[in-house]
Design a protein around this motif. Structure first.
Motif, PDB file in Angstrom:
ATOM      1  N   ILE A  62       0.832  -1.208   0.000  1.00  0.00           N
ATOM      2  CA  ILE A  62       0.000   0.000   0.000  1.00  0.00           C
ATOM      3  C   ILE A  62       0.862   1.253   0.000  1.00  0.00           C
ATOM      4  CG2 ILE A  62      -1.665   1.341   1.337  1.00  0.00           C
ATOM      5  CD1 ILE A  62      -3.008  -1.217   2.174  1.00  0.00           C
ATOM      6  N   ARG A 114      -7.030   2.628  -3.744  1.00  0.00           N
ATOM      7  CA  ARG A 114      -5.676   2.104  -3.940  1.00  0.00           C
ATOM      8  C   ARG A 114      -5.363   2.126  -5.426  1.00  0.00           C
ATOM      9  NH1 ARG A 114      -5.552  -3.166   0.138  1.00  0.00           N
ATOM     10  NH2 ARG A 114      -6.614  -2.084   1.857  1.00  0.00           N
ATOM     11  N   GLY A 121     -12.396  -7.935  -9.137  1.00  0.00           N
ATOM     12  CA  GLY A 121     -12.119  -8.021  -7.700  1.00  0.00           C
ATOM     13  C   GLY A 121     -11.051  -7.062  -7.213  1.00  0.00           C
ATOM     14  N   ARG A 122     -10.559  -6.211  -8.103  1.00  0.00           N
ATOM     15  CA  ARG A 122      -9.499  -5.277  -7.716  1.00  0.00           C
ATOM     16  C   ARG A 122      -9.735  -3.951  -8.425  1.00  0.00           C
ATOM     17  NH1 ARG A 122      -5.266  -6.487  -4.940  1.00  0.00           N
ATOM     18  NH2 ARG A 122      -5.262  -8.727  -5.267  1.00  0.00           N
ATOM     19  N   THR A 281      -9.442 -13.576  -1.416  1.00  0.00           N
ATOM     20  CA  THR A 281      -9.553 -13.161  -0.023  1.00  0.00           C
ATOM     21  C   THR A 281     -10.664 -12.138   0.102  1.00  0.00           C
ATOM     22  OG1 THR A 281      -7.200 -13.522   0.290  1.00  0.00           O
ATOM     23  CG2 THR A 281      -8.310 -12.202   1.951  1.00  0.00           C
ATOM     24  N   MET A 307     -13.304  -6.089   4.936  1.00  0.00           N
ATOM     25  CA  MET A 307     -13.912  -7.004   3.976  1.00  0.00           C
ATOM     26  C   MET A 307     -14.268  -6.207   2.720  1.00  0.00           C
ATOM     27  SD  MET A 307     -17.462  -9.056   4.617  1.00  0.00           S
ATOM     28  CE  MET A 307     -16.907  -9.803   6.133  1.00  0.00           C
ATOM     29  N   GLY A 308     -13.929  -6.747   1.568  1.00  0.00           N
ATOM     30  CA  GLY A 308     -14.224  -6.045   0.324  1.00  0.00           C
ATOM     31  C   GLY A 308     -15.642  -6.337  -0.150  1.00  0.00           C
TER      32      GLY A 308
END
Ligand code: ATP
Ligand code: MG
Length: 428
Positions: A62, A114, A121-122, A281, A307-308
């Motif tokens: 990060i 980010r 998922g990202r 995850t 949690m995403g």
């Protein structure tokens, strides 16, 4: 025409009807938090950059490469869009002396940022729900937060989620392990990839996290932190395991689970869904007993997870779990604009009584024919049409026509006594 402007890459609009799935999930989350006694905290989306550098650690994905940091042109302040919320929650707890009268159980739901490569998922703006149990040092708090996630899977109907745990011990144990790791990797320097070489002296623990297949054997044979854990750390882990066993929650102990952030101590854990692949995850967390002090507060323990929401929603979709559709109870059809005033008065009285009513609104050409109004009423999913026809209105009545029930017949209800019949329209 002006150029078409688009959203920032990796930052998504959440539109209806999809937004209804988000609201459904958020409702489930708030209900869960209430059941466990967690209170909502809302911290700013922008924080001073040093908060994350200090809180997360310099040598983390990060801080190294994912933060949206900028200088406030008005005053030169170094600011960052929050990449996660634990640091901000801890800052707020210190700033407002929230722990003066004991521990606090807190949760948040919100956007995080980010600068990653966008893919399934990202995303660059994504959403997390998180819990923080601040001021609670015992292993029962670790177990509590882990079990909250488990309760959520149950509430949502998700079964395809497994739990991995590990213990990172306390700083002295990690220091001894770190020295052993450095010695081990130094003796095998020719097998390290560039990233591992760079991390060898700054954050050797993260080498264990490597996804490079060529380094797996090397990493598997590396000294394990578990052999450096002292009695107290082992006892802490033992209680967490005991609780998981007692409630019948299966888990595996993954000695290579280290998590990204520097702040973790003792228990760390991840909830993983095998069906989401590399972005599997969905929830990660652990204990962070050193963080409050690192951010400048009086030492206090803490444990939590993040949690995403995108990943949870993806998993729900993959599992074929769809929330119930949100439809209005009734759709108000208006044959003649002359009735508008009295029709809206009735609709408002219905809404005040808790009935969800969609009021017909026309295009610029007017309200449209009865046929087209009924078509819209049908498409809305409403169970009833409220028909404000001239004849009925003249008798002081409105017609209620069932839209979903072919057997049902139309009834008339008095305009003057809406509360007397409003509940007939409520969806079960
Ligand atoms: P990963 O290993 O997938 O990069 P992480 O360790 O960076 O995850 P955390 O910082 O622990 O993730 O954040 C907690 C959760 O937030 C993750 O488990 C995931 O569900 C979600 N998450 C993290 N980064 C993103 C992202 N860029 N887009 C969507 N969700 C994310
Ligand atoms: Mg990450």
């Amino acid at each position: 025409m002006a150029d078409i402007l688009q959203a920032v890459k990796g930052m998504n609009d959440i539109l209806p009807p999809d937004s209804a799935r988000w609201e459904w999930l958020e409702d489930k989350l708030r209900a869960l938090m209430r059941r466990y006694g967690y209170q909502n905290i809302r911290t700013p989306i922008v924080e001073p950059t040093p908060l994350f550098v200090r809180g997360l650690g310099q040598v983390t994905d990060i801080v190294e490469k994912e933060m949206y940091s900028f200088v406030d042109a008005m005053n030169g302040d170094a600011l960052t869009l929050r990449p996660e919320a634990t640091a901000g929650v801890v800052r707020a707890a210190i700033e407002h002396s929230m722990l003066y009268d004991g521990g606090k159980r807190l949760f948040y739901i919100g956007a995080m940022f980010r600068h990653e490569r966008p893919q399934r998922g990202r995303y660059r703006q994504f959403h997390q729900v998180g819990v923080e149990a601040l001021g609670f040092g015992g292993p029962e708090a670790d177990a509590e937060v882990i079990l909250m996630a488990r309760a959520l899977w149950r509430d949502l109907g998700l079964t395809d989620v497994r739990l991995e745990i590990n213990s990172l011990g306390v700083p002295e144990e990690r220091k001894a392990h770190r020295a052993a790791l450095i010695a081990y990797f130094e003796g095998r320097a020719e097998q390290l990839d560039a990233e591992a070489k760079r991390r060898l002296h700054s954050n050797p623990l993260r080498i264990l996290d490597t996804k490079n297949p060529a380094m797996q054997d090397l990493v598997n044979a590396a000294p394990q932190l578990s052999s450096f854990l002292g009695e107290a750390s082992l006892a802490h882990l033992a209680v967490v395991k005991l609780v998981l066993d007692a409630v019948g929650q299966p888990y595996s102990v993954n000695p290579r689970l280290v998590r990204g952030m520097d702040y973790y101590t003792h228990t760390v854990f991840e909830w993983i869904s095998p069906s989401l692949g590399a972005q599997g995850t969905i929830c990660g967390g652990g204990r962070y007993d050193g963080l409050v002090e690192m951010i400048g507060g009086k030492p206090a323990p803490g444990v939590g997870w993040g949690m995403g929401l995108e990943r949870v929603l993806d998993l729900l979709q993959q599992s074929g779990i769809t929330p119930p559709a949100v439809v209005p109870d009734a759709y108000a059809v208006l044959p003649d604009a002359a009735a508008l005033g009295s029709a809206i008065a009735v609709v408002e009285a219905l809404r005040a009584a808790g009935v969800a009513v969609l009021m017909h609104a026309g295009a610029s050409a007017g309200l449209g024919s009865m046929k087209s109004q009924f078509k819209k009423a049908d498409a809305s999913g409403a169970r009833h049409a409220l028909v404000f026809g001239g004849d009925e209105m003249a008798q002081g009545m409105v017609a209620i026509k069932p839209l979903r029930d072919a057997e049902g017949s139309q009834v008339l209800r008095p305009l003057a006594d809406v509360p007397g019949w409003a509940q007939e329209l409520r969806n079960a």
